[in-house]
Design an enzyme around this catalytic site. Sequence first.
Site, PDB file in Angstrom:
ATOM      1  N   SER A  26      -9.742  -1.736   6.994  1.00  0.00           N
ATOM      2  CA  SER A  26      -9.282  -1.394   5.642  1.00  0.00           C
ATOM      3  C   SER A  26      -8.605  -2.495   4.851  1.00  0.00           C
ATOM      4  O   SER A  26      -8.303  -2.300   3.677  1.00  0.00           O
ATOM      5  CB  SER A  26      -8.335  -0.196   5.712  1.00  0.00           C
ATOM      6  N   LYS A  33       0.853  -1.194   0.000  1.00  0.00           N
ATOM      7  CA  LYS A  33       0.000   0.000   0.000  1.00  0.00           C
ATOM      8  C   LYS A  33       0.889   1.244   0.000  1.00  0.00           C
ATOM      9  O   LYS A  33       1.987   1.214   0.584  1.00  0.00           O
ATOM     10  CB  LYS A  33      -0.871  -0.056   1.260  1.00  0.00           C
ATOM     11  N   SER A  92      -9.764   0.985   2.951  1.00  0.00           N
ATOM     12  CA  SER A  92      -8.961   1.880   2.142  1.00  0.00           C
ATOM     13  C   SER A  92      -7.831   1.186   1.373  1.00  0.00           C
ATOM     14  O   SER A  92      -7.257   1.782   0.470  1.00  0.00           O
ATOM     15  CB  SER A  92      -8.351   2.957   3.040  1.00  0.00           C
TER      16      SER A  92
HETATM   17  N1  GLN Z   1     -13.048   3.341   6.944  1.00  0.00           N
HETATM   18  C1  GLN Z   1     -12.351   3.540   8.190  1.00  0.00           C
HETATM   19  C2  GLN Z   1     -11.892   4.970   8.281  1.00  0.00           C
HETATM   20  O1  GLN Z   1     -12.083   5.690   7.337  1.00  0.00           O
HETATM   21  C3  GLN Z   1     -11.228   2.570   8.300  1.00  0.00           C
HETATM   22  C4  GLN Z   1      -9.988   2.996   7.655  1.00  0.00           C
HETATM   23  C5  GLN Z   1      -8.844   2.060   7.867  1.00  0.00           C
HETATM   24  O2  GLN Z   1      -9.001   0.948   8.373  1.00  0.00           O
HETATM   25  N2  GLN Z   1      -7.668   2.533   7.505  1.00  0.00           N
HETATM   26  O3  GLN Z   1     -11.360   5.383   9.262  1.00  0.00           O
END
Ligand code: GLN
Length: 488
Positions: free
Chosen positions: A178, A79, A154
Site C-alpha cells: 500500500s 495517513k 491504499s
Molecule cells: N491491496 C492490499 C489489500 O487490500 C494491500 C493493502 C495494504 O497494503 N494496506 O489488502
Amino acid sequence: MSDILFLSISELHAKLEAKELSCVELTKRFLERAETVQKELNAFITLLPERAMAQAVQADKVFAEGRQTILTGIPYAAKDNYNIAGVRTTAGSKILENYIAPYTATAIIRLETAGAVCIGKTNMDEFAMGSSTEYSAYGPARNPYNPNLVPGGSSGGSAVAVATGSCVFALGTETGGSVRLPAAFCGIVGMKTTYGRISRYGIIPLASSIDVVSPCARSVFDAAIVTGWLAGADPLDSTTPDVPIDNYEGHLNANTSLVGKKLGIPKEYIQAEGLDPAVKQVMEKVMAQCEAAGAELVEVSLPLTKYALPAYYVLVPSEASSNLARHNGVTFGFRSTGTSTAQELIELSRDEGFGAEPKRRSMLGTFALSSGYHEAYYGRAQKVRTLLRQEFETVFKQVDALLTPTSAMPPFVFGEKSDPLQMYLVDLFTLPTNLAGVSAISIPGGVTPDGLPVGAQFITPQFAEDSLFQIAYAAEHVLKVEPPPLAV
Ligand code: GLN
C-alpha cells in the site's frame, strides 16, 4: 518560491538554518499548496492548519534555541490510520467519521519529537483495504499526472501529497504493497520496512502480523532520513526487536554504487503473464542501466510466488475480521440511531458504518477462522507464509537484492477493477515481500509512452534496510527519472 515545495529535507533544513525562511513561512506555503491540490485530487481527509501553525511556531523557537534536528519545521502528512491525540482519525471509514483519537501513535511521536510539522491526515482506502484509494468513505483520491486515473492505494493520499509538493514526506502503511504501489503510480519513492523495524503502536490495524509503517518521499535519501528517525524498539509494541539501527542516510554519498552488486531478477515477475508491455519496456531499460553501472544481473526463481496471493487473502481477512470486531457502535465511532435492542444496534451500526470491502473481509475472515475450518485455511496459509519466507532466505544466499517491477501495470482508470479479484491482483508483485516480512522499496523506474510513471522495486532481507537504501540510492542516480508534468 514554488520551487521550495519540491526541495529535499536537507535543502530545506539548510534554508531554515541560514534563516532564509522561517518554519512558519514554510508551513504556510505547504498548507496553501495542500489546499489547492485538495480541490482537484482529494489527497487529504483532514487538513490541520491550526495544529500545523502552532507546531511551526514551536519549531522556530527550537531553532532560536539551537536545539533543532534535520526534521525540525519540515512539513509532513500522515495517513488517516495514524492516531494523533485530539485529531479526527477515520481510517477512511464512515464508522470512524467522528472518532477523535485519545492518544498518539509512536511513529508520530518520534517525528514530532524531532520537530516535524504535520499538515494533514491523508486519504486512504477504507481500513487500508485496497490498491487504488477509490474506496474511501471520503471520496477517491486522484492521480497527480492524470486525475482520471487512480493514484494507487491504499496510501494513495500520502503519495499524492508528496508527489504534488503538498508536503515533503508522508507516512503510509503497508500490509500488501500500500505504499510501494501508490509511490509507483505517483512517481515517488515508497519504502516498506521490515516487519517490526518500526513500532505499529497507535495505528489502526488491518492485519496485525503483517502491517508495517511505511514512509514515502521524493528521494531515497529523504526516505532514509525519515526511516532512521522512525526505526527502533518500542516498549509499547512487543513485535519491535532491539536490532541496531544503521546510519541509513550517512551511508549514501557519491561513492555509493552498484558496482559488484548481484541483482536477482525473479522470472516469475519479469515473465509474468499479465505484465503490461509498457512496464516491461521500462523494466528492460532499468535492468540494462543497472548492468551498465556495474551490477551483475542473475536470473533467479521464486516458484512459490503463485501461492502468495491466495495465502494473503486468507490471512489478511482473518486478522482483519478480528480487528474490525471492535467497531460495534457501542464503545466509540459511528452509532446507528433508532435501534431498539443491543443486537440491532451492533448490526445496524456495522451495516451502515462499513463499506463493502470491510464487510467482505469480515465475512471471509470469520469463516476462515471458524472452528473446523481454522486449520484448513488460516493454518495452511501460515505454512505457505513460512515457506515463502524460507524461499526468500534461500535466494538471498545468491544475490544482494532482487529487482522487479513494483506493479504489473501503470495507473488505471477509476472503476476498471470493480471486481474484487481484479483489484487483489494489482498487488501481485508486492505482497509476497509483506508475507515474508523482508524490506523492499519502490523507486521511479521510468515513464510509459503515455506519460505515466512506472516503479522499480528492490527487495533485500529482513532488517537489511541499510543495504537496500544504498542499492536504491545508486540506482536512482543511475536512472535519473524525471517525473511527468503534474496536472495540478
Ligand atoms: N491491496 C492490499 C489489500 O487490500 C494491500 C493493502 C495494504 O497494503 N494496506 O489488502
